[in-house]
Motif scaffolding. Structure first.
Motif, PDB file in Angstrom:
ATOM      1  N   HIS B  51       0.829  -1.223   0.000  1.00 22.93           N
ATOM      2  CA  HIS B  51       0.000   0.000   0.000  1.00 22.93           C
ATOM      3  C   HIS B  51       0.851   1.254   0.000  1.00 22.93           C
ATOM      4  O   HIS B  51       0.519   2.233  -0.661  1.00 22.93           O
ATOM      5  N   ILE B  56      -1.269   4.123  -1.792  1.00 23.87           N
ATOM      6  CA  ILE B  56      -2.599   3.954  -1.231  1.00 23.87           C
ATOM      7  C   ILE B  56      -2.615   4.349   0.230  1.00 23.87           C
ATOM      8  O   ILE B  56      -3.622   4.809   0.747  1.00 23.87           O
ATOM      9  N   ASP B  57      -1.487   4.217   0.902  1.00 20.27           N
ATOM     10  CA  ASP B  57      -1.382   4.578   2.312  1.00 20.27           C
ATOM     11  C   ASP B  57       0.009   5.179   2.496  1.00 20.27           C
ATOM     12  O   ASP B  57       0.972   4.669   1.945  1.00 20.27           O
ATOM     13  N   ASP B  77      -2.980  15.968  -6.006  1.00 18.57           N
ATOM     14  CA  ASP B  77      -3.456  15.705  -7.359  1.00 18.57           C
ATOM     15  C   ASP B  77      -2.430  14.919  -8.173  1.00 18.57           C
ATOM     16  O   ASP B  77      -2.787  14.084  -8.997  1.00 18.57           O
ATOM     17  N   ALA B  80      -2.819  11.415  -7.187  1.00 16.74           N
ATOM     18  CA  ALA B  80      -3.994  10.855  -7.861  1.00 16.74           C
ATOM     19  C   ALA B  80      -3.642  10.492  -9.302  1.00 16.74           C
ATOM     20  O   ALA B  80      -4.040   9.444  -9.810  1.00 16.74           O
ATOM     21  N   PHE B  81      -2.861  11.349  -9.950  1.00 12.59           N
ATOM     22  CA  PHE B  81      -2.470  11.076 -11.326  1.00 12.59           C
ATOM     23  C   PHE B  81      -1.606   9.817 -11.403  1.00 12.59           C
ATOM     24  O   PHE B  81      -1.778   8.982 -12.295  1.00 12.59           O
ATOM     25  N   ARG B  83      -1.581   7.276  -9.287  1.00 14.44           N
ATOM     26  CA  ARG B  83      -2.455   6.115  -9.069  1.00 14.44           C
ATOM     27  C   ARG B  83      -3.216   5.764 -10.335  1.00 14.44           C
ATOM     28  O   ARG B  83      -3.475   4.612 -10.638  1.00 14.44           O
ATOM     29  N   ASN B  84      -3.560   6.804 -11.079  1.00 13.59           N
ATOM     30  CA  ASN B  84      -4.371   6.598 -12.269  1.00 13.59           C
ATOM     31  C   ASN B  84      -3.555   6.091 -13.448  1.00 13.59           C
ATOM     32  O   ASN B  84      -3.955   5.145 -14.128  1.00 13.59           O
ATOM     33  N   PHE B  91      -6.435  -6.035  -6.240  1.00 11.14           N
ATOM     34  CA  PHE B  91      -6.679  -6.333  -4.830  1.00 11.14           C
ATOM     35  C   PHE B  91      -7.062  -7.798  -4.646  1.00 11.14           C
ATOM     36  O   PHE B  91      -7.681  -8.406  -5.516  1.00 11.14           O
ATOM     37  N   LEU B 108     -13.518   2.324 -15.475  1.00  6.97           N
ATOM     38  CA  LEU B 108     -13.498   3.258 -14.347  1.00  6.97           C
ATOM     39  C   LEU B 108     -12.257   4.163 -14.286  1.00  6.97           C
ATOM     40  O   LEU B 108     -12.399   5.378 -14.127  1.00  6.97           O
ATOM     41  N   PRO B 109     -11.030   3.625 -14.439  1.00  9.56           N
ATOM     42  CA  PRO B 109      -9.865   4.522 -14.367  1.00  9.56           C
ATOM     43  C   PRO B 109      -9.860   5.585 -15.473  1.00  9.56           C
ATOM     44  O   PRO B 109      -9.334   6.675 -15.277  1.00  9.56           O
ATOM     45  N   LEU B 111     -12.304   7.270 -16.472  1.00  8.15           N
ATOM     46  CA  LEU B 111     -13.140   8.376 -16.004  1.00  8.15           C
ATOM     47  C   LEU B 111     -12.280   9.473 -15.388  1.00  8.15           C
ATOM     48  O   LEU B 111     -12.610  10.649 -15.453  1.00  8.15           O
ATOM     49  N   TYR B 112     -11.181   9.059 -14.779  1.00  6.15           N
ATOM     50  CA  TYR B 112     -10.333  10.027 -14.079  1.00  6.15           C
ATOM     51  C   TYR B 112      -9.068  10.344 -14.885  1.00  6.15           C
ATOM     52  O   TYR B 112      -8.077  10.780 -14.325  1.00  6.15           O
ATOM     53  N   TRP B 120     -12.710   5.213 -25.036  1.00  8.19           N
ATOM     54  CA  TRP B 120     -12.890   4.420 -23.825  1.00  8.19           C
ATOM     55  C   TRP B 120     -13.305   2.981 -24.105  1.00  8.19           C
ATOM     56  O   TRP B 120     -12.709   2.037 -23.617  1.00  8.19           O
ATOM     57  N   ARG B 156      -8.787  -3.932 -15.483  1.00  8.51           N
ATOM     58  CA  ARG B 156      -8.940  -2.561 -15.005  1.00  8.51           C
ATOM     59  C   ARG B 156      -7.572  -1.957 -14.664  1.00  8.51           C
ATOM     60  O   ARG B 156      -7.305  -0.782 -14.942  1.00  8.51           O
TER      61      ARG B 156
END
Ligand SMILES: Nc1ncnc2c1ncn2[C@@H]1O[C@H](COP(=O)(O)OP(=O)(O)O)[C@@H](O)[C@H]1O
Ligand SMILES: [Mg+2]
Lengths: 417, 238
Positions: B51, B56-57, B77, B80-81, B83-84, B91, B108-109, B111-112, B120, B156
């Motif tokens: 993580h 993530i942590d 941000d 976040a980028f 991670r994306n 998981f 889903l990814p 979307l961000y 898509w 994903r």
């Protein structure tokens, strides 16, 4: 992330919880529906009253005895007998009030009518003119369907003659012939010289339930007094309305020997004055009721906040996952904010439709009762306001839950197992 | 080229006054294109470490450099980028959105991301094809087996073509046949697409599909060694 995608995400979120979404917006729906109904019915009532006030025509001026009341507790009980026959004469003089086309005194009181064994409690209106036989018809726009109004001569001679309304005729005579019959009014004999057709309400008078006799006769034999309840003056042109009001005031002050306007024993009211007063009363009433109804909006907003907070907790895992996959704080904030705004706006729109439908239904019932006098009004301004306010409620009450959501860490997606 | 450089990483949890040092002192480097397995008994700090490495942590001590830059220097941000775009995470418990189709889950990814929306569907279908689930495109997670769910999660993780894929016991909830197909996909991604892969497992057999094994015990690195004889889920051309 694009705004459109944020919106789509929010919509998907709401769709996944249809039942909850529907229950959540109930408070908003009811609040907005109530406000729209109040606004619609308030506007209808205002229009109804204004139409009646204006039923006499906008050139009509009323002179009333006493002082103009300054407030609710002001009983204005002084000088209620201030308007007299001499005042009529003075107002009729073109040198005093050049633009008065008609001047007519009015005296009214309740009266017991009887014919044979039939009796009826009614209002007697004393009116007419010693100089003009047609003044009643002109001012009130009423014409007997049988017989005719009494003449100027009848007024001069205090003739015991009467014109009766449709309801009165029905109560006293049924299907029998009424014209030419004698009825008793407070014990005094009157001959029926005219019968009015069914007319309904004209201004403040319901002619159906009324009898009309020369004001001289009414004052002398029925009411036993010498003063009038009001004097109606018609200006010959709307342009001269203000001039005429002034001329009347000057004439009556002169005749009553009043120098200080604060000591006036009469007051002059135009239809516009009256209309304005009625509008302000109904507006205040509508605003007050709307304010009460908006409490429901506030409660609805709190309900939304509550449900959104529950939703944020329940969806901790989803939020964490989205963050783990790259959602920024702003993305999450907007997702939940748009959900709550979406909820309230949809609630507002449903409320507007329901409120419109409800007031339309009530209007249908009222139209049956009142005829065309009642008109359905859709409060477009209220509708726009309703959607706007709903949206703002969603924003305000959604902000805190959305911020809570945006602060969650991606690790929560995994910890919540 | 190093993607990951961790120096004396620590992670201490405080719950109700109780201190748990899940990661005590871990230093390691991972280079581009590596396939690393992290192994260790339950509670040894594997997930906690992953993580931290996967943004993530946050760590509570030590330094973590990702692509040469200290993690503390990344803004929210930017994290976040990363991670994306840079990281794909798989998981143990799949973490798919319920009542949402395979296609939408994999998208889903995006979307961000700044990937144009027109692309898509095509990209998602490609990623789904790579894990062999084209025939399940419009199914919802509840209609899928465990192995299939994990393949959706891998698709994903793949869709942004990340630099590095972190997988936390991806085969832990699966039967051996499904587990094998997951390992086959991961090996293939590593061999053919040169994705860096960090895999957590507590089974030595699964770990030996990697090129290198890091053993953890009580939050410390016990051993860090090359795999002598790799298990191949199937044959690949290098
Ligand atoms: N959020 C947490 N709060 C407190 N302790 C935790 C938390 N997460 C993990 N731990 C503890 O940290 C230790 C390492 O856990 P973890 O990294 O999940 O181990 P592994 O994945 O190797 O089984 C365990 O003792 C666990 O109980
Ligand atoms: Mg673990």
């Amino acid at each position: 992330m694009k705004f459109l995608n944020r919106l789509k995400t929010a919509i998907v979120g709401l769709k996944t919880n249809k039942v909850r979404s529907a229950l959540t917006i109930l408070g908003i729906v009811i609040g907005v529906a109530a406000i729209i109904s109040i606004m619609s019915l308030g506007a209808g009532a205002q229009k109804l009253i204004l139409d009646q006030v204006e039923g006499l025509g906008s050139n009509t001026i009323a002179v009333l005895p006493g002082r103009e009341p300054t407030g609710i507790s002001d009983t204005a009980g002084l000088f209620l007998d201030s308007l007299r026959e001499e005042d009529i004469k003075a107002l009729l003089l073109p040198s005093n009030v050049p633009h008065a086309s008609d001047v007519m005194p009015v005296a009214f009181g309740s009266s017991r009518l009887s014919y044979g064994n039939e009796t009826y409690q009614s209002t007697i209106l004393g009116a007419g003119s010693a100089e003009d036989s047609n003044v009643i018809s002109r001012i009130f726009d009423v014409y007997p369907s049988e017989g005719s109004f009494f003449t100027a001569g009848d007024v001069q001679s205090l003739a015991p003659v009467v014109v009766i309304g449709d309801r009165v005729r029905e109560e006293l005579f049924g299907n029998q012939r009424a014209l030419g019959e004698n009825i008793r009014i407070n014990g005094k004999r009157f001959r029926v010289v005219g019968i009015l057709p069914k007319k309904g309400q004209v201004s403040f008078f319901n002619f159906d339930e009324m009898v009309i006799a020369p004001y001289t006769t009414v004052n002398q034999y029925v009411l036993g007094r010498k003063h009038f309840d009001r004097i109606i003056v018609i200006a010959d042109d709307a342009r001269y309305l203000d001039d005429t009001v002034r001329d009347i005031t000057v004439t009556l002050r002169g005749r009553h020997k009043i120098t200080d306007p604060a000591k006036d024993d009469f007051f002059v009211q135009t239809q516009a004055d009256l209309a304005e007063r009625v509008s302000s009363i109904t507006s205040v009433l509508t605003a007050f009721l709307s304010a009460v109804a908006s409490i429901s909006l506030f409660v609805g907003g709190i309900g939304i906040m509550n449900i959104m907070l529950v939703s944020v907790t329940e969806r901790t895992r989803e939020i964490g996952l989205r963050k783990a996959l790259g959602a920024t704080r702003a993305d999450i904030l907007w997702q939940f904010l748009l959900e709550s705004i979406g909820l309230t706006v949809v609630g507002g729109i449903i409320g507007i439709l329901l409120g419109g439908l409800f007031s339309f239904g009530v209007s249908l019932l009222l139209t049956e009762q009142l005829g065309n006098a009642w008109q359905f009004t859709f409060p477009y301004f209220g509708a726009v306001l309703g959607v706007g306010v709903s949206g703002i409620i969603g924003l305000v009450f959604g902000l805190y839950p959305a911020r809570q959501a945006s602060k969650k860490s991606p690790i929560e997606a995994l910890r919540y197992e | 080229m190093e993607i990951i450089n961790a120096i004396n990483l620590e992670k201490t949890y405080y719950t109700e006054g109780l201190e748990t040092r899940a990661v005590r002192d871990v230093s390691l480097t991972i280079s581009r294109g590596e396939f690393v397995a992290i192994i260790g008994p339950s509670g040894s700090g594997k997930s906690t470490l992953l993580h931290i490495l996967g943004f993530i942590d946050p760590n509570t001590g030590g330094e973590y450099f990702f692509e040469g830059k200290n993690v503390n220097d990344y803004s929210d941000d930017e994290k976040a980028f990363i991670r994306n775009k840079r990281i794909g995470f798989v998981f143990q418990s799949f973490n798919l959105l319920a009542r949402t189709s395979v296609l939408e889950n994999v998208k889903l990814p995006l979307l961000y991301s700044d990937v144009p929306e027109k692309q898509w569907d095509e990209r998602a279908k490609k990623a789904i094809d790579a894990v062999g689930l084209t025939h399940r495109l419009l199914h919802e997670p509840s209609e899928l087996s465990g192995g299939e769910k994990q393949r959706v999660a891998i698709a994903r993780a793949l869709i942004r073509e990340p630099e590095i894929i972190f997988a936390d016991e991806p085969t832990g909830n699966l039967d051996s046949a499904s587990g094998k197909s997951i390992m086959e996909i991961l090996q293939k991604l590593n061999e053919e697409k040169n994705h860096t892969i960090v895999l957590i497992t507590h089974e030595t057999y699964t770990a030996e599909h990697a090129e290198r094994i890091i053993s953890l015990r009580d939050g410390l690195v016990e051993r860090d060694s090359k795999v002598e004889k790799r298990n191949m889920a199937s044959e690949f051309k290098k």
